[in-house]
Design a protein around this motif. Structure first.
Motif, short mmCIF file in Angstrom:
data_model
loop_
_atom_site.label_atom_id
_atom_site.label_comp_id
_atom_site.label_asym_id
_atom_site.label_seq_id
_atom_site.Cartn_x
_atom_site.Cartn_y
_atom_site.Cartn_z
N LEU A 193 0.33 -3.41 7.90
CA LEU A 193 -0.02 -4.73 8.07
C LEU A 193 -0.64 -5.55 6.90
O LEU A 193 -0.71 -6.67 7.02
CB LEU A 193 -1.48 -4.32 9.23
CG LEU A 193 -1.38 -3.71 10.37
CD1 LEU A 193 -2.61 -3.48 11.23
CD2 LEU A 193 -0.44 -4.45 11.32
N ALA A 194 -1.04 -4.87 6.05
CA ALA A 194 -1.20 -5.52 4.64
C ALA A 194 -0.19 -6.35 4.26
O ALA A 194 -0.57 -7.55 3.59
CB ALA A 194 -1.42 -4.27 3.50
N ASP A 195 1.06 -5.99 4.19
CA ASP A 195 1.93 -7.01 3.85
C ASP A 195 2.09 -8.22 4.75
O ASP A 195 2.47 -9.34 3.91
CB ASP A 195 3.41 -6.22 4.00
CG ASP A 195 3.42 -4.91 2.85
OD1 ASP A 195 3.43 -5.16 1.80
OD2 ASP A 195 3.40 -3.83 3.30
N LEU A 196 1.80 -8.22 5.91
CA LEU A 196 1.83 -9.46 6.62
C LEU A 196 0.63 -10.24 6.27
O LEU A 196 0.98 -11.49 6.20
CB LEU A 196 1.88 -9.13 8.37
CG LEU A 196 2.92 -7.97 8.80
CD1 LEU A 196 2.77 -8.09 10.31
CD2 LEU A 196 4.38 -8.65 8.45
N GLN A 203 10.68 -10.92 -1.06
CA GLN A 203 12.17 -10.62 -0.57
C GLN A 203 12.08 -9.56 0.41
O GLN A 203 13.09 -9.46 1.42
CB GLN A 203 13.12 -10.70 -1.75
CG GLN A 203 13.29 -12.02 -2.33
CD GLN A 203 14.26 -12.07 -3.50
OE1 GLN A 203 14.93 -10.93 -3.93
NE2 GLN A 203 14.54 -13.27 -4.11
N ARG A 204 11.67 -8.47 -0.10
CA ARG A 204 11.66 -7.15 0.83
C ARG A 204 11.09 -7.29 2.19
O ARG A 204 11.39 -7.05 3.29
CB ARG A 204 11.17 -6.00 0.14
CG ARG A 204 12.13 -5.47 -0.93
CD ARG A 204 11.30 -3.90 -1.43
NE ARG A 204 10.11 -4.00 -1.99
CZ ARG A 204 10.02 -4.19 -3.48
NH1 ARG A 204 11.23 -4.26 -4.18
NH2 ARG A 204 9.12 -4.43 -4.17
N VAL A 205 9.79 -7.96 1.98
CA VAL A 205 8.89 -8.00 3.15
C VAL A 205 9.91 -8.89 4.20
O VAL A 205 9.91 -8.90 5.33
CB VAL A 205 7.49 -8.57 2.91
CG1 VAL A 205 6.96 -9.03 4.30
CG2 VAL A 205 6.92 -7.66 2.18
N GLU A 206 10.24 -10.23 3.40
CA GLU A 206 10.86 -11.06 4.52
C GLU A 206 12.34 -10.62 5.04
O GLU A 206 12.74 -10.83 6.37
CB GLU A 206 11.21 -12.51 3.72
CG GLU A 206 9.98 -12.92 3.51
CD GLU A 206 10.05 -14.64 3.76
OE1 GLU A 206 9.15 -15.39 3.97
OE2 GLU A 206 11.26 -15.32 3.44
N ALA A 244 15.28 -13.35 9.00
CA ALA A 244 15.28 -14.73 8.35
C ALA A 244 14.80 -15.53 9.39
O ALA A 244 13.96 -16.47 9.21
CB ALA A 244 16.43 -15.13 7.80
N ASP A 245 15.31 -15.26 10.57
CA ASP A 245 15.10 -16.10 11.79
C ASP A 245 13.74 -16.05 12.10
O ASP A 245 13.03 -17.22 12.37
CB ASP A 245 16.11 -15.86 12.95
CG ASP A 245 17.62 -16.03 12.81
OD1 ASP A 245 17.83 -16.70 11.88
OD2 ASP A 245 18.30 -15.52 13.70
N LEU A 246 13.07 -14.93 12.28
CA LEU A 246 11.61 -14.78 12.48
C LEU A 246 10.82 -15.41 11.51
O LEU A 246 9.73 -16.07 11.82
CB LEU A 246 11.34 -13.32 12.67
CG LEU A 246 9.75 -13.14 13.14
CD1 LEU A 246 9.33 -13.88 14.23
CD2 LEU A 246 9.50 -11.50 13.28
N THR A 270 0.96 -1.20 0.09
CA THR A 270 0.08 -0.05 0.14
C THR A 270 0.90 1.39 0.05
O THR A 270 0.29 2.56 0.24
CB THR A 270 -0.97 0.02 1.19
OG1 THR A 270 -0.17 0.01 2.30
CG2 THR A 270 -1.89 -1.24 1.12
N GLY A 271 2.13 1.13 -0.13
CA GLY A 271 2.98 2.37 -0.35
C GLY A 271 4.40 1.96 -0.07
O GLY A 271 4.84 0.86 -0.68
N GLN A 272 5.51 2.79 0.31
CA GLN A 272 6.75 2.85 0.17
C GLN A 272 7.15 2.04 1.66
O GLN A 272 8.49 1.67 1.71
CB GLN A 272 7.53 3.97 0.01
CG GLN A 272 7.32 4.49 -1.43
CD GLN A 272 7.67 3.66 -2.53
OE1 GLN A 272 6.52 3.18 -3.29
NE2 GLN A 272 8.72 2.98 -2.61
N GLN A 273 6.29 1.86 2.40
CA GLN A 273 6.78 1.03 3.79
C GLN A 273 5.90 -0.12 3.94
O GLN A 273 4.73 0.15 3.73
CB GLN A 273 6.54 2.33 4.98
CG GLN A 273 7.55 3.26 5.09
CD GLN A 273 7.60 4.15 6.21
OE1 GLN A 273 6.71 4.86 6.38
NE2 GLN A 273 8.84 4.09 6.76
#
Ligand SMILES: N[C@@H](CCC(=O)N[C@@H](CS)C(=O)NCC(=O)O)C(=O)O
Length: 244
Positions: free
Chosen positions: A164-167, A195-198, A203-205, A158-161
């Motif tokens: 909650l939507a990305d999760l 890749q950006r979200v992860e 990686a551990d989380l 929903t933007g450059q940051q």
């Protein structure tokens, strides 16, 4: 008693709540409710959530279901960084625009593979091939819309940051990835977003949160999942019959 979260990490909305709480250092007691064992139908869980669904939050006497409501509650109560649930009006409603579409067009479709590939076979049922194909077509259409209509050329949905939507979207996509669906093939923008979200989450989380679902197919194939009790099987049968 402090904050309690009733979750099953095989469930997409549960993982969104879990990963958000962990990433933000929110202290909570994890109360695991194993859906495959029908623990959400147990009489012990009924007083906590009469809807018999997870995720469920309990904060003292305050009980809340619905992942989005839980995420918003946590972001206010623990004053998490503004980017998760932006205070800017237009950014916030843009996030809700996605969450509305997600609830209508992603939720009912992306979870079906777990039923067709793991849960139905576990109770000795085969979902008709035409239903499986119909679901694949719906998944493909929804993925295309996710990339073309929501993500477009932005860094996050929903933007450059990250929000909650990305999760919420990540966890639905992981359900498909775990069941062997290459959701990123031919979708480079979606792959880069993933890749950006992860990378943002770490990686551990991601490994901790996604481990159980990423193992589910292997467990099912090697008969490591116990068949649920008869009353849970009948309940599952009903759910399977409702797959469109
Ligand atoms: N809209 C709800 C969906 C919750 C939901 O569908 N939970 C599922 C697991 S993914 C569940 O508890 N299912 C048990 C059942 O319906 O029997 C949310 O986002 O929290």
């Amino acid at each position: 008693m402090g904050l309690e979260l009733y979750l099953d990490l095989l469930s997409q909305p549960c993982r969104a709540v879990y990963i958000f709480a962990k990433k933000n250092g929110i202290p909570f007691e994890l109360r695991t409710v194993e859906l495959i064992k029908g623990q959400h139908l147990n009489k012990e869980f009924l007083p906590i959530n009469s809807l018999q669904r997870v995720p469920t939050l309990k904060d003292g006497d305050f009980v809340l279901s619905e992942s989005v409501a839980i995420l918003i509650y946590l972001s206010f109560k623990y004053q998490t960084a503004d980017h998760w649930y932006p205070s800017d009006l237009q950014a916030r409603v843009r996030l809700h625009e996605y969450l509305g579409w997600h609830a209508d067009c992603i939720r009912s479709i992306f979870g079906v593979s777990l039923w067709t590939q793991v849960l139905a076979p576990l109770i000795g049922v085969q979902v008709p091939e035409e239903k499986v194909k119909r679901n694949r077509t719906s998944v493909d259409q929804a993925l295309q819309r996710l990339e073309d209509k929501f993500l477009r050329d932005k860094a996050f949905l929903t933007g450059q940051q990250v929000t909650l939507a990305d999760l919420m979207a990540l966890e639905e996509l992981m359900q498909l990835v775990a069941l062997g669906y290459d959701v990123f093939e031919g979708r480079p923008r979606l792959a880069a977003w993933h890749q950006r979200v992860e990378a943002f989450l770490g990686a551990d989380l991601c490994q901790e949160t996604h481990g159980p679902i990423l193992n589910i197919l292997e467990q099912a194939t090697n008969n490591k999942l116990a068949k649920p009790p008869p009353e849970v099987c009948s309940y599952m049968l009903l759910r399977i019959s409702r797959i469109p």
